[in-house]
Design a protein around this motif. Structure first.
Motif, mmCIF file in Angstrom:
data_model
loop_
_atom_site.group_PDB
_atom_site.id
_atom_site.type_symbol
_atom_site.label_atom_id
_atom_site.label_comp_id
_atom_site.label_asym_id
_atom_site.label_seq_id
_atom_site.Cartn_x
_atom_site.Cartn_y
_atom_site.Cartn_z
ATOM 1 N N LEU A 1 0.938 -1.281 -0.054
ATOM 2 C CA LEU A 1 0.070 0.124 -0.014
ATOM 3 C C LEU A 1 0.914 1.320 0.253
ATOM 4 O O LEU A 1 2.098 1.282 0.457
ATOM 5 N N PRO B 1 2.032 5.140 0.983
ATOM 6 C CA PRO B 1 1.639 5.845 2.117
ATOM 7 C C PRO B 1 0.511 6.582 2.363
ATOM 8 O O PRO B 1 -0.092 6.719 3.487
ATOM 9 N N GLN C 1 -2.431 5.558 0.786
ATOM 10 C CA GLN C 1 -3.514 4.485 1.241
ATOM 11 C C GLN C 1 -3.485 4.019 2.579
ATOM 12 O O GLN C 1 -4.393 4.039 3.176
ATOM 13 N N LEU C 2 -2.073 3.976 3.129
ATOM 14 C CA LEU C 2 -2.070 3.853 4.637
ATOM 15 C C LEU C 2 -2.725 4.807 5.429
ATOM 16 O O LEU C 2 -3.135 4.422 6.496
ATOM 17 N N ASN C 3 -2.420 6.177 5.037
ATOM 18 C CA ASN C 3 -2.852 7.253 5.987
ATOM 19 C C ASN C 3 -4.369 7.028 5.867
ATOM 20 O O ASN C 3 -5.107 7.386 6.997
ATOM 21 N N GLU D 1 -6.037 4.594 8.139
ATOM 22 C CA GLU D 1 -5.719 5.029 9.622
ATOM 23 C C GLU D 1 -6.605 6.284 9.683
ATOM 24 O O GLU D 1 -7.262 6.263 10.785
#
Length: 164
Positions: A140, A142, A144-146, A149
């Motif tokens: 993923l 960064p 998409q990870l954010n 979250e």
């Protein structure tokens, strides 16, 4: 006007599709509400998807709103009524949720996901399914990870503060 009424009118997170995805309308309400809002018909009853088209910086049909809308009480409202939360603290929580929603919507626009729903509530379901289906082999980004979250944080706020 009571704090509980004021908080509902100043919040609108149930009307804008953040907290609730749709409103059920009973058959006895259909004749009264058809003049006011577009309702989908299902087996004699009806429903409409959120965001409510009659919500624009406040409910424009508040005195004629559906029974489900009138009876809905989120956790924030219940906490105010029980005097567990004061009005200003409730507004702070609401503003955090609104900011999270704004951040998520902005990121969704950047990511350019092909989402079908107009409702924020159902968009969140679509996004979660997209990430669940994503192959574990693919990393993923960064961004998409954010996004994941931010959605988790919003879900936690809605569960903990709004009881949804």
């Amino acid at each position: 006007m009571s704090d509980s009424t004021n908080i509902c009118l100043s919040c609108g997170l149930c009307c804008d599709g953040t907290v609730i995805g749709f409103v059920q309308v009973g058959c006895e309400e259909l004749p009264l509400l058809r003049d006011v809002i577009d309702i989908e018909n299902t087996n004699g009853d009806g429903f409409f998807l959120q965001p409510c088209k009659k919500y624009c910086d406040g409910c424009t049909i508040y005195s004629r709103r559906p029974k489900q809308c009138a009876s809905f009480e989120c956790g924030i409202l219940k906490s105010i009524e029980k005097q567990e939360l004061d009005f200003d603290s409730a507004l702070d929580i609401i503003n955090v949720v609104k900011q999270k929603k704004f951040t998520i919507e902005r990121e969704l626009a950047v990511q350019q996901f092909n989402l079908q729903s107009q409702s924020f509530y159902f968009k969140m379901g679509e996004v979660k399914k997209l990430f669940q289906k994503k192959s574990p082999d693919l990393a993923l980004t960064p961004s998409q990870l954010n996004l994941i979250e931010e959605i988790k944080q919003l879900d936690n706020l809605l569960a903990n503060e709004f009881d949804v």
